[in-house]
Design a protein around this motif. Structure first.
Motif, PDB file in Angstrom:
ATOM      1  N   HIS A  93       0.357  -1.259  -0.102  1.00 46.60           N
ATOM      2  CA  HIS A  93      -0.242  -0.219  -0.184  1.00 46.60           C
ATOM      3  C   HIS A  93       0.890   1.274   0.389  1.00 46.60           C
ATOM      4  O   HIS A  93       0.771   1.715   0.956  1.00 46.60           O
ATOM      5  N   PRO A  94       1.695   1.444  -0.943  1.00 47.29           N
ATOM      6  CA  PRO A  94       2.297   2.776  -1.484  1.00 47.29           C
ATOM      7  C   PRO A  94       1.749   4.044  -1.605  1.00 47.29           C
ATOM      8  O   PRO A  94       1.709   4.784  -1.170  1.00 47.29           O
ATOM      9  N   GLU A  95       0.061   3.564  -1.805  1.00 46.97           N
ATOM     10  CA  GLU A  95      -1.068   4.249  -2.013  1.00 46.97           C
ATOM     11  C   GLU A  95      -0.880   5.894  -1.282  1.00 46.97           C
ATOM     12  O   GLU A  95      -0.785   7.129  -1.485  1.00 46.97           O
ATOM     13  N   TRP A 149       2.159  12.858  -0.252  1.00 48.12           N
ATOM     14  CA  TRP A 149       2.874  13.307  -0.656  1.00 48.12           C
ATOM     15  C   TRP A 149       2.083  14.987  -1.542  1.00 48.12           C
ATOM     16  O   TRP A 149       2.352  16.000  -1.782  1.00 48.12           O
ATOM     17  N   LEU A 150       1.580  14.351  -2.362  1.00 43.27           N
ATOM     18  CA  LEU A 150       0.690  15.052  -3.567  1.00 43.27           C
ATOM     19  C   LEU A 150      -0.223  15.769  -2.282  1.00 43.27           C
ATOM     20  O   LEU A 150      -0.558  17.972  -3.645  1.00 43.27           O
ATOM     21  N   ALA A 151      -0.740  15.901  -1.810  1.00 45.56           N
ATOM     22  CA  ALA A 151      -1.663  17.030  -0.988  1.00 45.56           C
ATOM     23  C   ALA A 151      -0.982  17.812  -0.160  1.00 45.56           C
ATOM     24  O   ALA A 151      -1.183  18.884   0.413  1.00 45.56           O
ATOM     25  N   SER A 152       0.420  17.731  -0.144  1.00 45.26           N
ATOM     26  CA  SER A 152       1.321  18.766   0.488  1.00 45.26           C
ATOM     27  C   SER A 152       1.768  19.433  -0.529  1.00 45.26           C
ATOM     28  O   SER A 152       2.377  20.549  -0.363  1.00 45.26           O
ATOM     29  N   GLY A 153       2.036  19.509  -1.844  1.00 44.34           N
ATOM     30  CA  GLY A 153       2.153  19.825  -2.551  1.00 44.34           C
ATOM     31  C   GLY A 153       3.382  19.363  -3.162  1.00 44.34           C
ATOM     32  O   GLY A 153       4.136  20.340  -4.341  1.00 44.34           O
ATOM     33  N   HIS A 193       8.550   2.701  -9.487  1.00 48.97           N
ATOM     34  CA  HIS A 193       8.629   4.285  -9.913  1.00 48.97           C
ATOM     35  C   HIS A 193       7.893   3.793 -11.483  1.00 48.97           C
ATOM     36  O   HIS A 193       6.792   5.616 -12.114  1.00 48.97           O
ATOM     37  N   GLU A 194       7.340   2.871 -12.726  1.00 47.03           N
ATOM     38  CA  GLU A 194       6.534   3.095 -13.183  1.00 47.03           C
ATOM     39  C   GLU A 194       5.078   2.686 -13.497  1.00 47.03           C
ATOM     40  O   GLU A 194       4.889   3.763 -14.324  1.00 47.03           O
ATOM     41  N   ASP A 195       4.688   1.998 -12.078  1.00 46.93           N
ATOM     42  CA  ASP A 195       3.111   2.785 -11.782  1.00 46.93           C
ATOM     43  C   ASP A 195       3.050   4.167 -10.945  1.00 46.93           C
ATOM     44  O   ASP A 195       2.190   4.972 -11.944  1.00 46.93           O
ATOM     45  N   ALA A 196       4.886   4.811 -10.589  1.00 40.98           N
ATOM     46  CA  ALA A 196       4.106   6.109 -10.672  1.00 40.98           C
ATOM     47  C   ALA A 196       4.413   7.305 -12.035  1.00 40.98           C
ATOM     48  O   ALA A 196       3.394   8.102 -11.528  1.00 40.98           O
ATOM     49  N   GLU A 197       4.677   6.835 -12.470  1.00 39.82           N
ATOM     50  CA  GLU A 197       4.654   7.255 -14.060  1.00 39.82           C
ATOM     51  C   GLU A 197       3.554   7.219 -14.595  1.00 39.82           C
ATOM     52  O   GLU A 197       3.077   8.471 -15.171  1.00 39.82           O
ATOM     53  N   PRO A 200       2.984  10.781  -6.526  1.00 42.32           N
ATOM     54  CA  PRO A 200       4.714  11.895  -7.505  1.00 42.32           C
ATOM     55  C   PRO A 200       5.382  10.623  -7.796  1.00 42.32           C
ATOM     56  O   PRO A 200       5.464   9.651  -8.098  1.00 42.32           O
ATOM     57  N   HIS A 201       6.141  11.828  -9.234  1.00 38.26           N
ATOM     58  CA  HIS A 201       7.249  10.822  -9.664  1.00 38.26           C
ATOM     59  C   HIS A 201       8.272  10.353  -8.932  1.00 38.26           C
ATOM     60  O   HIS A 201       8.740  10.475  -7.552  1.00 38.26           O
ATOM     61  N   ILE A 202       8.483   9.732  -9.259  1.00 34.63           N
ATOM     62  CA  ILE A 202       9.695   8.357  -8.241  1.00 34.63           C
ATOM     63  C   ILE A 202      10.521   8.562  -8.676  1.00 34.63           C
ATOM     64  O   ILE A 202      10.902   7.033  -9.396  1.00 34.63           O
TER      65      ILE A 202
END
Length: 612
Positions: A259-261, A267-271, A288-292, A298-300
Motif C-alpha cells: 500500500h504505497p498509495e 505527498w501530492l496533497a502536500s504539494g 517508478h513505472e506505476d507512479a509514472e 508523485p514521480h518516484i
C-alpha cells in the motif's frame, strides 16, 4: 474512433426517428443563446450544462428532466447498452460520484434539431478515480430539447487530460527570477504549452480555465530524500525503538509494499509531485513505472538497497535493504546487483564507528564509485562527517544527502564538490523527530504532529498517538541526547549549509521522510522553514525544493521549473512563498501531469481510503 463511430450511428438513427419542428423550440428557449452561437447549439448547450450541473449537485429531478421520455432513449456505459427512459428513472440518483469534473465540452450540429456533444470527465467514487469521455445527442422535441443518446467510456491508459489554463496567479517558475503577477499557464496533453504574462500567453479559444487569482503557482515540490520502506514511526525503524513484539517488522514491510498509495496521496496533497527514494528494499525500485503512469502518485526515482560500510541488521530473512561493503569486491558486486534491479542511483551508507578501519571503508567506497560510473549510475552518499564526506567526493559522489555536521566544511571539500557537480542536501530536521520519539517514550505524552492540511493517514496518526503506551508495554526506551550536543550539531549544520550555498554548490531540499516522526508529505514544511531560518533566502529555498531536487533525481528536463515543454506538475498556494516559505503550507490546488486537484478533493479521498 471505434467507440465514437458507434455513437454517430446512433445519432443518425435518432435524426431519422425525429422529424422535428424547430420553430417551436426556438421560441420556447428558456435562456437566450450567445449572439455568436446558432440557436440549436445554444439550446443544446443549456441542456448540456443543466445535465452536468445536476450530476454535480446530485439533483435527481433536474437530471431526469434533461432526458427524452421515450423507449428510444439510448444509453451506453460500463455495463453495456440499454434502451428506454424507465430504466434510467429506476436507477437515477443511486451512486452519484463524490467528485465530478467536466471539461472540454464541445458541440456540433448534425442536422436541424439534432446536436452532438462531448466532454471529458473525471470522477471519484471514494478513493477510486476514473476519467474518460462522455457523449450526448440532443434533439428538439415539442417538450423542449432533450438528450436522446448518452455514452460514457473510461479513458485508456496514458490518455492525457483535457487542456486547461491557469489564469491570474502569480507565477514563480523555480528558476530564481522575479515572480510574474497575473500570469497564465496553458496546459495541453499533460505538459506546459506556455507560461508567463497574459501579453505573451493568451488563453486559447475553447480551453477551460481555472481562476487562480490570489494564489501563487510554482513547480511541484521535490523531496530529494525519502524512504518508502519506513513508516514515519518506530514500527519502521525498530533500531530506534524496538516495538516488534507488537508490530512485527515483516508485517510492517508487507503493508508498506502492498500500500504505497497512502504515502503517494500524502505527498501530492502536500504539494510534492516528485520524490527520490534513496534507500530501501528492492520493491521500492518497481514503484517508478506505476507512479509514472498515474497522476495520483508523485514521480518516484529509487536507489534500492543501500551499500553499507557496516553490516547493519535491519533486514528481512530473505531480503536485504543494507548490503555490507566489507571490501572492494563486495562493493563492485553490490553495484552490479543494483544495476540489475534497474535502480536510478547507487546509495552508500558511509557510517564510521569507533574502532572502524577507515582505510578499508574508503577503498570499498572508492570501488563502489568506480563501478557506479561504469554502470552509468550516479553515486549518492550518506556521510555526516567531514572526513567521510571528502572520501565520498573523491569517489565521485554526485549527491550528498546529509549535512556535514562534525566540522566546518573546508576549501578541499568545496573544491571537490564543485569539480564533481555535486548537489548538497542538508536534511536538517530528521534528528528532531527521533528526539521527540524518545521523549514521548521516556516521559509520556503523545508527540505532536505537524500536519497543517490534514492529510496524514489515520494509521500513522494512531500509531504516533500510541507511542507512550506502546513503549511502556514493550519496555522500550532510549536516552535523550544532551541539548548542548544537539545545539552544537545544529549550529555546524547551519553554518555549513551557508558555506556550501555561497560557494555556488547547488542545494536540494530533502527530509529523510519515513524516519520516526518525519512524515511522508508534510515533513517538507519544517525542512524548508529550517533552511530559511538557517539563512537561505526564500527564493533560494524554492529553487532547492523544485529545480535542484529535479536535477538531483536526473529529471530536470521533465519537471522542476515552469517552462514550455515540461510536464505540468504544479502547486498553487494561498500566500507569497517568495516572502516566507511558510506560505507553502497553504496548498490550494496540485497539478500532476495536467490533472488539477483541489486540496479539499485530495483530503476527502484520504479520509475515504482510511475507512476502507
Amino acid at each position: 474512433m471505434l467507440r465514437l463511430g458507434r455513437a454517430l450511428i446512433l445519432v443518425v438513427a435518432i435524426a431519422a426517428a425525429f422529424p422535428l419542428d424547430l420553430s417551436v423550440m426556438r421560441t420556447g428557449a428558456a435562456t437566450a443563446a450567445p449572439a455568436s452561437e446558432a440557436p440549436d447549439l445554444a439550446a443544446a448547450r443549456r441542456v448540456f450544462q443543466a445535465n452536468l450541473d445536476a450530476i454535480r449537485h446530485r439533483d435527481r429531478e433536474a437530471y431526469l428532466a434533461c432526458y427524452l421520455h421515450s423507449e428510444g432513449l439510448a444509453r451506453t456505459g460500463p455495463t453495456g447498452f440499454s434502451l428506454g427512459y424507465a430504466a434510467l428513472d429506476s436507477s437515477a440518483g443511486r451512486g452519484w460520484p463524490d467528485h465530478f469534473e467536466s471539461l472540454d465540452l464541445r458541440l456540433t450540429p448534425i442536422r436541424p434539431g439534432v446536436v452532438y456533444g462531448i466532454y471529458r470527465y473525471r470522477v471519484r467514487y471514494g478513493a477510486d478515480e476514473q476519467s474518460g469521455l462522455s457523449e450526448r445527442v440532443f434533439v428538439a422535441t415539442p417538450a423542449g430539447w432533450k438528450i436522446a443518446v448518452t455514452t460514457a467510456f473510461q479513458a485508456l491508459p496514458d490518455v492525457p487530460p483535457p487542456p486547461r489554463a491557469i489564469v491570474g496567479a502569480t507565477l514563480v517558475d523555480g528558476r530564481g527570477g522575479p515572480p510574474v503577477p497575473d500570469a497564465v499557464v496553458v496546459i495541453r496533453d499533460g505538459r506546459i504549452e506556455c507560461a508567463g504574462p497574459r501579453s505573451r500567453c493568451a488563453v486559447p479559444d475553447g480551453v477551460d480555465t481555472l481562476d487562480a487569482r490570489g494564489t501563487w503557482v510554482l513547480p511541484g515540490l521535490v523531496d530529494a530524500h525519502v524512504h518508502y520502506s519506513q513508516t514515519g514511526w518506530a514500527d519502521g525503524r525498530p533500531d530506534a525503538l524496538d516495538l516488534r513484539g507488537e508490530h512485527p517488522y515483516e508485517e510492517v514491510q508487507a503493508r508498506l509494499r502492498a500500500h504505497p498509495e497512502r504515502f503517494h496521496r500524502a505527498w501530492l496533497a502536500s504539494g510534492v509531485t516528485a520524490v527520490f527514494d534513496v534507500g530501501g528494499y528492492p520493491w521500492t525500485v518497481r514503484m517508478h513505472e506505476d507512479a509514472e503512469r498515474s497522476t495520483e502518485a508523485p514521480h518516484i526515482a529509487a536507489a534500492g538497497p543501500l551499500l553499507s560500510t557496516i553490516d547493519f541488521w535491519l533486514n528481512l530473512p530473505a531480503e536485504r535493504q543494507f548490503i555490507f561493503l566489507h571490501d572492494s569486491t563486495s562493493a563492485r558486486d553490490g553495484v552490479r546487483y543494483l544495476k540489475s534491479l534497474g535502480v536510478s542511483a547507487v546509495k552508500v551508507w558511509f557510517i564510521v564507528r569507533p574502532g572502524s578501519d577507515f582505510a578499508v571503508m574508503e577503498r570499498a567506497v572508492m570501488a563502489a564509485g568506480d563501478e557506479a560510473r561504469r554502470a552509468g549510475l550516479p553515486l549518492i552518499v550518506h556521510a555526516t562527517g567531514l572526513r567521510e564526506a571528502k572520501a565520498a567526493l573523491r569517489a565521485g559522489a554526485k549527491f550528498l544527502v546529509h549535512s556535514v555536521q562534525d566540522l566546518p566544511v573546508d576549501a578541499e571539500f568545496l573544491a571537490l564538490a564543485k569539480a564533481n557537480g555535486t548537489i548538497y542536501c542538508p536534511t536538517l530536521t530528521v534528528r528532531a523527530g527521533y528526539v521527540r520519539l524518545y521523549r514521548s517514550a521516556a516521559e509520556g505524552g503523545a508527540p505532536s504532529v505537524d500536519d497543517p492540511n490534514g492529510i496524514v493517514d489515520s494509521l500513522t496518526l494512531a500509531h504516533i498517538a500510541s507511542t507512550p503506551a506502546a513503549a511502556r508495554r514493550a519496555g522500550a526506551s532510549r536516552p535523550l541526547p544532551r541539548a548542548t550536543a544537539l545545539d552544537s550539531l545544529r549550529r555546524t549544520m547551519a553554518a555549513n549549509l551557508l558555506r556550501v550555498l555561497r560557494a555556488g554548490i547547488p542545494v536540494a531540499m530533502g527530509t529523510d521522510a519515513g524516519n520516526p516522526l518525519t512524515l511522508h508529505g508534510p515533513a517538507v514544511y519544517e525542512e524548508m522553514e529550517t533552511m530559511q531560518r538557517d539563512g537561505m533566502r526564500p527564493m533560494e529555498v524554492i529553487v532547492a525544493a523544485t529545480r535542484n531536487g529535479a536535477r538531483a533525481m536526473g529529471r530536470d528536463a521533465d519537471f522542476g521549473t515552469v517552462e514550455a515543454g515540461k510536464l505540468a506538475d504544479l502547486v498553487l498556494v494561498g500566500g507569497d512563498p517568495t516572502r516566507d516559505v511558510r506560505n507553502l503550507r497553504h496548498v490550494r490546488w496540485v497539478v500532476r501531469r495536467g490533472v488539477v486537484r483541489s486540496l479539499e478533493e485530495m483530503r476527502a479521498a484520504i479520509r475515504v481510503a482510511a475507512r476502507n
